[in-house]
Design a protein around this motif. Structure first.
Motif, PDB file in Angstrom:
ATOM      1  N   GLN A  84       0.807  -1.210   0.000  1.00 46.77           N
ATOM      2  CA  GLN A  84       0.000   0.000   0.000  1.00 46.77           C
ATOM      3  C   GLN A  84       0.843   1.263   0.000  1.00 46.77           C
ATOM      4  OE1 GLN A  84      -3.119  -0.382   2.907  1.00 46.77           O
ATOM      5  NE2 GLN A  84      -3.856  -2.198   1.855  1.00 46.77           N
ATOM      6  N   THR A  85       2.111   1.134   0.313  1.00 43.65           N
ATOM      7  CA  THR A  85       2.984   2.307   0.293  1.00 43.65           C
ATOM      8  C   THR A  85       3.673   2.359  -1.063  1.00 43.65           C
ATOM      9  OG1 THR A  85       4.733   0.952   1.216  1.00 43.65           O
ATOM     10  CG2 THR A  85       3.429   2.212   2.759  1.00 43.65           C
ATOM     11  N   ASN A  86       4.009   3.563  -1.499  1.00 41.65           N
ATOM     12  CA  ASN A  86       4.615   3.683  -2.819  1.00 41.65           C
ATOM     13  C   ASN A  86       5.967   2.996  -2.899  1.00 41.65           C
ATOM     14  OD1 ASN A  86       2.503   4.960  -4.007  1.00 41.65           O
ATOM     15  ND2 ASN A  86       3.244   7.023  -3.564  1.00 41.65           N
ATOM     16  N   ARG A  87       6.764   3.129  -1.855  1.00 36.72           N
ATOM     17  CA  ARG A  87       8.050   2.451  -1.854  1.00 36.72           C
ATOM     18  C   ARG A  87       7.835   0.942  -1.851  1.00 36.72           C
ATOM     19  NH1 ARG A  87      12.078   5.354   1.913  1.00 36.72           N
ATOM     20  NH2 ARG A  87      11.521   6.968   0.429  1.00 36.72           N
ATOM     21  N   LYS A 116       5.397  -0.593  -3.134  1.00 35.54           N
ATOM     22  CA  LYS A 116       4.915  -1.028  -4.448  1.00 35.54           C
ATOM     23  C   LYS A 116       6.085  -1.370  -5.376  1.00 35.54           C
ATOM     24  CE  LYS A 116       0.293   0.854  -4.824  1.00 35.54           C
ATOM     25  NZ  LYS A 116      -0.376   1.704  -3.926  1.00 35.54           N
ATOM     26  N   VAL A 139       8.519  -0.702   5.369  1.00 38.34           N
ATOM     27  CA  VAL A 139       8.571   0.650   4.789  1.00 38.34           C
ATOM     28  C   VAL A 139       8.071   1.676   5.815  1.00 38.34           C
ATOM     29  CG1 VAL A 139       7.584   2.150   3.026  1.00 38.34           C
ATOM     30  CG2 VAL A 139       8.360  -0.126   2.402  1.00 38.34           C
ATOM     31  N   VAL A 140       6.957   1.348   6.460  1.00 46.14           N
ATOM     32  CA  VAL A 140       6.403   2.275   7.455  1.00 46.14           C
ATOM     33  C   VAL A 140       7.329   2.355   8.670  1.00 46.14           C
ATOM     34  CG1 VAL A 140       4.476   2.664   9.029  1.00 46.14           C
ATOM     35  CG2 VAL A 140       4.032   1.942   6.690  1.00 46.14           C
ATOM     36  N   ASN A 170       9.971   4.823   8.238  1.00 46.59           N
ATOM     37  CA  ASN A 170       9.464   6.180   8.483  1.00 46.59           C
ATOM     38  C   ASN A 170       9.405   6.469   9.980  1.00 46.59           C
ATOM     39  OD1 ASN A 170       6.870   7.899   9.124  1.00 46.59           O
ATOM     40  ND2 ASN A 170       7.524   8.537   7.093  1.00 46.59           N
ATOM     41  N   ILE A 171       8.945   5.486  10.732  1.00 48.02           N
ATOM     42  CA  ILE A 171       8.842   5.658  12.185  1.00 48.02           C
ATOM     43  C   ILE A 171      10.229   5.836  12.787  1.00 48.02           C
ATOM     44  CG2 ILE A 171       8.260   4.423  14.312  1.00 48.02           C
ATOM     45  CD1 ILE A 171       5.917   3.153  12.757  1.00 48.02           C
ATOM     46  N   ARG A 209      12.865   6.993  11.378  1.00 47.10           N
ATOM     47  CA  ARG A 209      13.375   8.310  11.002  1.00 47.10           C
ATOM     48  C   ARG A 209      12.841   9.360  11.981  1.00 47.10           C
ATOM     49  NH1 ARG A 209      12.488   7.394   5.724  1.00 47.10           N
ATOM     50  NH2 ARG A 209      10.611   8.623   5.504  1.00 47.10           N
ATOM     51  N   ARG A 210      11.561   9.215  12.307  1.00 46.99           N
ATOM     52  CA  ARG A 210      10.918  10.179  13.209  1.00 46.99           C
ATOM     53  C   ARG A 210      11.514  10.076  14.616  1.00 46.99           C
ATOM     54  NH1 ARG A 210       6.381   9.241  11.577  1.00 46.99           N
ATOM     55  NH2 ARG A 210       6.324  11.029  10.192  1.00 46.99           N
ATOM     56  N   ARG A 268      14.981  11.561  14.764  1.00 50.96           N
ATOM     57  CA  ARG A 268      14.924  13.020  14.769  1.00 50.96           C
ATOM     58  C   ARG A 268      14.659  13.513  16.186  1.00 50.96           C
ATOM     59  NH1 ARG A 268      10.077  14.539  11.487  1.00 50.96           N
ATOM     60  NH2 ARG A 268       9.074  14.818  13.497  1.00 50.96           N
ATOM     61  N   ALA A 269      13.733  12.855  16.869  1.00 53.96           N
ATOM     62  CA  ALA A 269      13.394  13.266  18.230  1.00 53.96           C
ATOM     63  C   ALA A 269      14.565  12.989  19.165  1.00 53.96           C
ATOM     64  CB  ALA A 269      12.151  12.517  18.700  1.00 53.96           C
ATOM     65  N   LEU A 315      17.319  15.484  19.025  1.00 59.80           N
ATOM     66  CA  LEU A 315      16.923  16.713  19.690  1.00 59.80           C
ATOM     67  C   LEU A 315      17.196  16.638  21.185  1.00 59.80           C
ATOM     68  CD1 LEU A 315      14.921  18.898  18.154  1.00 59.80           C
ATOM     69  CD2 LEU A 315      13.687  18.388  20.234  1.00 59.80           C
ATOM     70  N   ASN A 374       8.333  17.318  17.130  1.00 59.76           N
ATOM     71  CA  ASN A 374       8.540  16.013  17.750  1.00 59.76           C
ATOM     72  C   ASN A 374       7.650  15.897  18.975  1.00 59.76           C
ATOM     73  OD1 ASN A 374      10.817  15.057  16.073  1.00 59.76           O
ATOM     74  ND2 ASN A 374      11.788  16.891  16.925  1.00 59.76           N
ATOM     75  N   THR A 421      -5.286   2.498  -2.615  1.00 58.61           N
ATOM     76  CA  THR A 421      -4.079   2.836  -1.877  1.00 58.61           C
ATOM     77  C   THR A 421      -3.148   3.664  -2.755  1.00 58.61           C
ATOM     78  OG1 THR A 421      -3.058   0.804  -2.609  1.00 58.61           O
ATOM     79  CG2 THR A 421      -4.196   0.736  -0.522  1.00 58.61           C
ATOM     80  N   GLY A 422      -2.365   4.507  -2.107  1.00 63.61           N
ATOM     81  CA  GLY A 422      -1.424   5.333  -2.861  1.00 63.61           C
ATOM     82  C   GLY A 422      -2.038   6.607  -3.402  1.00 63.61           C
ATOM     83  N   GLU A 464      -1.352   9.955  -0.800  1.00 62.36           N
ATOM     84  CA  GLU A 464       0.001  10.511  -0.797  1.00 62.36           C
ATOM     85  C   GLU A 464       0.160  11.606  -1.844  1.00 62.36           C
ATOM     86  OE1 GLU A 464      -0.783   7.438  -0.441  1.00 62.36           O
ATOM     87  OE2 GLU A 464       0.467   6.454   1.064  1.00 62.36           O
ATOM     88  N   ASP A 478       6.177  13.911   5.099  1.00 64.58           N
ATOM     89  CA  ASP A 478       6.857  12.625   5.192  1.00 64.58           C
ATOM     90  C   ASP A 478       6.127  11.769   6.228  1.00 64.58           C
ATOM     91  OD1 ASP A 478       8.653  10.588   4.980  1.00 64.58           O
ATOM     92  OD2 ASP A 478      10.087  11.463   6.385  1.00 64.58           O
ATOM     93  N   TYR A 532       2.826   8.690   6.426  1.00 63.84           N
ATOM     94  CA  TYR A 532       1.931   7.818   5.656  1.00 63.84           C
ATOM     95  C   TYR A 532       0.486   8.081   6.066  1.00 63.84           C
ATOM     96  CZ  TYR A 532       5.844   5.425   3.622  1.00 63.84           C
ATOM     97  OH  TYR A 532       6.965   5.160   2.905  1.00 63.84           O
ATOM     98  N   GLN A 584      -2.056   5.068   6.755  1.00 59.48           N
ATOM     99  CA  GLN A 584      -1.677   4.327   7.952  1.00 59.48           C
ATOM    100  C   GLN A 584      -2.023   5.131   9.200  1.00 59.48           C
ATOM    101  OE1 GLN A 584      -0.075   4.288   5.104  1.00 59.48           O
ATOM    102  NE2 GLN A 584       0.189   2.118   4.702  1.00 59.48           N
ATOM    103  N   ASN A 623       3.879   7.260  16.631  1.00 58.08           N
ATOM    104  CA  ASN A 623       4.952   6.808  15.751  1.00 58.08           C
ATOM    105  C   ASN A 623       4.793   7.329  14.334  1.00 58.08           C
ATOM    106  OD1 ASN A 623       6.345   5.418  17.669  1.00 58.08           O
ATOM    107  ND2 ASN A 623       5.350   3.457  17.252  1.00 58.08           N
ATOM    108  N   LEU A 624       3.542   7.422  13.895  1.00 56.92           N
ATOM    109  CA  LEU A 624       3.297   7.814  12.505  1.00 56.92           C
ATOM    110  C   LEU A 624       3.227   9.320  12.332  1.00 56.92           C
ATOM    111  CD1 LEU A 624       0.731   5.057  11.523  1.00 56.92           C
ATOM    112  CD2 LEU A 624       3.054   5.289  10.684  1.00 56.92           C
TER     113      LEU A 624
END
Lengths: 388, 446
Positions: free
Chosen positions: A322-325, A327, A370-371, A374-375, A377-378, A381-382, A385, B231, B376-377, B380, B386, B388, B391, B406-407
């Protein structure tokens, strides 16, 4: 139209709760919304809504499949009369094709929509449009001589076990049309492999002329008869035996263009699938352990249902990643595995069905990673900090 | 050196009825403050019907944060206090006097005031309510120190007001407001401006970033996400440019003057243009003789995120435009199957995509009914973060707080999902789902 609208308004109360036909509520609703886009207006959130809906989306996919269907009808007749060695005119070819193909389409729709309507009523939901596409895909991936009762059973199995058991449209893990095909493949293997089932009438052995084998290019390749694979020209235009909708690459590419231009089919999956298939073939070419492995990428891609699968099956937005990456990964692996299974599996010449079903199973896992990236990465980042 | 950020994913919805750039003045006469505009505020009334108020007289306070005062936008008499279901305070209606009368909060130079004095003045005057925080988009907490204060100097929503023109009209007040916010945040205000050619007046004490691209490039949430994403545990404050002007006036003139410039727009307004009025103005007299025939939808705000109001309703506290579009309560025979040359759609399944620059008269028809998530897709493509989106929406539906965090739930606001809701093939209530998710977290965290 006014009269029709008035009539619908008149009979509508009978289908509401407590009405005479309340058990047919979902059915009435499906027919009403099919005829008329409802007068419902926005009430919270955005005051305007895009004119697109699932009906429109699904009808676009069906339009995209029409070239493959029409060619399939013609080719059914063409292959049949070729096997008989008869020279007949265009109308006779089409006539025979219609006679063979339309019943399969009808059975698929009646069986599948029947199940969908019943489940919608049980759940008190509106009928989802998802099956409109599955109902067309199922006939296109069937051999033309498949018994109709088998189509019915396979469709019902696919819709109940493959879709409704998971919660209906949007929740299913496996592509319903492929599941229907897989059902026949495992339950009645004799009916979906071999050389005779791809040509109408061949199973019954009606006076076939010498030299016509009915074998698909893939079974020829699998049996090592590489030199008997039809020319690229025939593979591309589709004058070959095969499942109803898979033979003409031209028709499939037309469909792909419609899907990509309307943005409804994922070009990422199609392109990644193609890349995956080509990559696997090139790897085989490098080893060239047998004749099958030496086939060029172009031939591999144009044989069997590879293109059909990548364009119409792998792109199902629900069962794909379902995510583009995701896919990209999903499509690439689906293409790669399709060629790999095709070349290595001695039991069955085609690998696309198994490859896509396998990737359907892995799609949620791909999305998970993939998700998760992303998590991470987030969180990173935190964390940075907190340190600084 | 200011940098430019290019936003690729999004969608401009071209509607008929853009306001021409002329400003008319009209006396509205009737105003209202709607406590429901303020998320998470439990109002305790301080006035009763018949009371005379000045602009800046307290009307109610927040029961749980009683230093946050809500004051009258104009001077006049409390005409009616209306309550809705469960006695929810809906509107405090004020009939304005001809000659404006202001509470005096005293002129002062923000540069010479300290942070505490500024906070006290903003709270007392009621202007504090204009400073909202992210996450949650609730009124900022005066005891917090935000990691930044953000102002988006442009709006990319359909038929949105031109803030360059509005700010030009009151440059000194805007500058004063920016100075106030700079003191509050302890750093220059982060100002987002449109990339390319723009005629936004130059102001000091700002840290400017340019944003190019389609809607939602003008959403302050997108601008924060692109420059310095929020954050967990962090807070930023956001203020609308028009409110910056009102805050500025509080210091330059010493009064709570809620005068604003609002576009009256939409396909059903005969002569769409800008009007000078005050916060909470009634749209009845303003829209009189200026409306097309038919059943109409009156929206305080824009068509994507605004609030539905009655034909005699009032503008919301945070809304800076008034839009009127036709209702879409009609059946359409085979509407989903027609080629759709004149139907606007983000998808390219209608032939209208061949004429991209056309403007449309869109109505409120739902164009279908709610379905499961299938395409889906799709989301976006109009969501330039950045994150999802599907989700995150599903995490909100599942009320899975850890997953929401988290998201990236802290980085979003419901308005950032408005375009997703618009293009959604499955016709779900995306903004509502996100709001509920945000509310859930806010309650869990407090």
């Amino acid at each position: 139209m006014k009269a029709l609208r008035n009539y619908l308004d008149k009979i509508k109360p009978q289908f509401k709760e407590g009405g005479k036909f309340e058990k047919l509520h979902s059915t009435f609703d499906a027919i009403e919304t099919f005829l008329f886009v409802p007068d419902k207006t926005t009430f919270k959130g955005s005051h305007i809504r895009d004119v697109i809906d699932l009906k429109r989306t699904m009808s676009m996919v069906i339009i995209a499949m029409i070239p493959a269907l029409l060619f399939g009808i013609w080719n059914t007749g063409y292959q049949h009369f070729l096997s008989l060695g008869q020279e007949v005119d265009f109308m006779q070819i089409i006539g025979y094709g219609l006679l063979k193909v339309i019943p399969i389409v009808a059975v698929s729709y009646i069986a599948g929509l029947g199940v969908e309507f019943i489940f919608a009523q049980i759940r008190h939901e509106e009928v989802n449009e998802g099956f409109l596409v599955s109902g067309m895909l199922i006939p296109l991936v069937m051999p033309v001589d498949v018994p109709l009762w088998m189509v019915a059973i396979a469709t019902i199995f696919a819709v109940i076990i493959g879709k409704e058991a998971f919660g209906g449209t949007g929740m299913n893990v496996f592509n319903p049309a492929l599941l229907a095909r897989a059902f026949i493949f495992f339950a009645y293997p004799a009916k979906i492999s071999g050389d005779t089932i791809w040509t109408g009438g061949l199973t019954k052995g009606e006076g076939v002329i010498d030299g016509f084998s009915g074998a698909t290019p893939l079974s020829k390749a699998a049996s090592g008869a590489i030199d008997q694979i039809p020319s690229l020209h025939d593979l591309f235009f589709g004058f070959i035996p095969g499942s109803i909708g898979e033979t003409s690459k031209l028709a499939i590419l037309l469909g792909a263009v419609i899907l990509i231009v309307t943005g409804i089919g994922s070009w990422r999956i199609m392109l990644a699938g193609l890349l995956g298939g080509v990559t696997m073939t090139l790897i085989f070419n490098a080893f060239a352990a047998n004749a099958y492995m030496t086939l060029s990428p172009l031939t591999q891609v144009m044989m069997g249902s590879f293109l059909f699968g990548m364009v119409f099956m792998a792109t199902d937005p629900v069962t794909a990643s379902q995510t583009n990456r995701g896919k990209w990964i999903y499509g690439f692996l689906a293409g790669l595995l399709a060629i790999m299974i095709r070349v290595f599996n001695p039991a069955y010449p085609e690998g696309v069905m198994l490859s896509i079903l396998l990737m359907n199973a892995f799609a949620p896992l791909i999305d998970y990673y993939v998700v998760e990236a992303n998590i991470k990465r987030r969180l990173k980042r935190a964390a940075k900090l907190v340190k600084s | 050196m200011a940098n430019t950020i290019r936003i690729k994913r999004g969608l401009n919805i071209n509607l008929i009825g853009e306001a021409t750039k002329e400003i008319s003045s009209i006396e509205a006469g009737n105003f209202a403050i709607k406590p429901t505009d303020f998320l998470g505020v439990f109002p305790r009334l301080l006035v009763k019907e018949g009371d005379t108020v000045k602009a800046g007289t307290p009307l109610f306070i927040d029961k749980y944060r009683d230093n946050i005062v809500f004051t009258s936008p104009v001077s006049g008499v409390i005409e009616e206090i209306s309550r809705g279901d469960k006695r929810v305070l809906e509107e405090i209606r004020i009939k304005s006097t001809d000659k404006p009368d202001y509470e005096d909060f005293g002129k002062s130079d923000p540069a010479k005031s300290n942070r505490e004095e500024i906070i006290v003045k903003l709270l007392k005057s009621g202007a504090w309510a204009m400073i909202r925080q992210r996450p949650y988009t609730t009124i900022a907490n005066p005891s917090d120190t935000p990691k930044g204060i953000y102002v988006s100097g442009f709006d990319t929503a359909p038929l949105a007001p031109d803030y360059s023109m509005i700010v030009k009209d009151s440059v000194t007040d805007f500058q004063a407001g920016i100075d106030v916010l700079t003191k509050l945040g302890g750093a220059p205000v982060k100002l987002g401006l449109p990339g390319g050619k723009n005629d936004f007046p130059s102001v000091s004490n700002t840290d400017i970033t340019y944003f190019e691209g389609p809607h939602p490039a003008g959403n302050v949430g997108i601008q924060i996400h692109k420059t310095n994403p929020i954050n967990k545990g962090e807070i930023v404050w956001v203020v609308n440019p028009q409110d910056v002007i009102i805050i500025g006036r509080l210091f330059t003139k010493g009064i709570y003057d809620t005068s604003i410039i609002i576009p009256f727009c939409g396909s059903e307004i005969k002569n769409p243009k800008y009007y000078r009025t005050f916060k909470g103005a009634s749209v009845r007299s303003l829209a009189k003789n200026n409306l097309a025939e038919g059943t109409l939808r009156f929206i305080s705000g824009n068509v994507l995120t605004g609030t539905r109001i009655k034909s005699d309703g009032y503008l919301g506290f945070y809304h800076n435009q008034f839009t009127v579009i036709p209702e879409g309560n009609y059946f359409e025979f085979f509407g989903w199957a027609l080629p759709g040359l004149n139907k606007f759609s983000f998808s390219k399944s209608f032939f209208s995509y061949l004429t991209p620059n056309r403007k449309y008269r869109l109505d409120t028809n739902f164009h279908g009914a709610e379905r499961a998530y299938v395409m889906t897709g799709q989301y976006e493509q109009v969501f330039p973060m950045d994150i999802y989106p599907m989700q995150l929406i599903k995490a909100c539906l599942a009320e899975n707080i850890e997953m929401m965090e988290n998201l990236g739930i802290y980085e979003v606001d419901e308005e950032d999902f408005a375009l997703i809701e618009y293009i959604d093939t499955s016709k779900t209530e995306v903004q509502h789902i996100i709001r509920k998710g945000l509310d859930l977290i806010r309650k869990e965290m407090s």
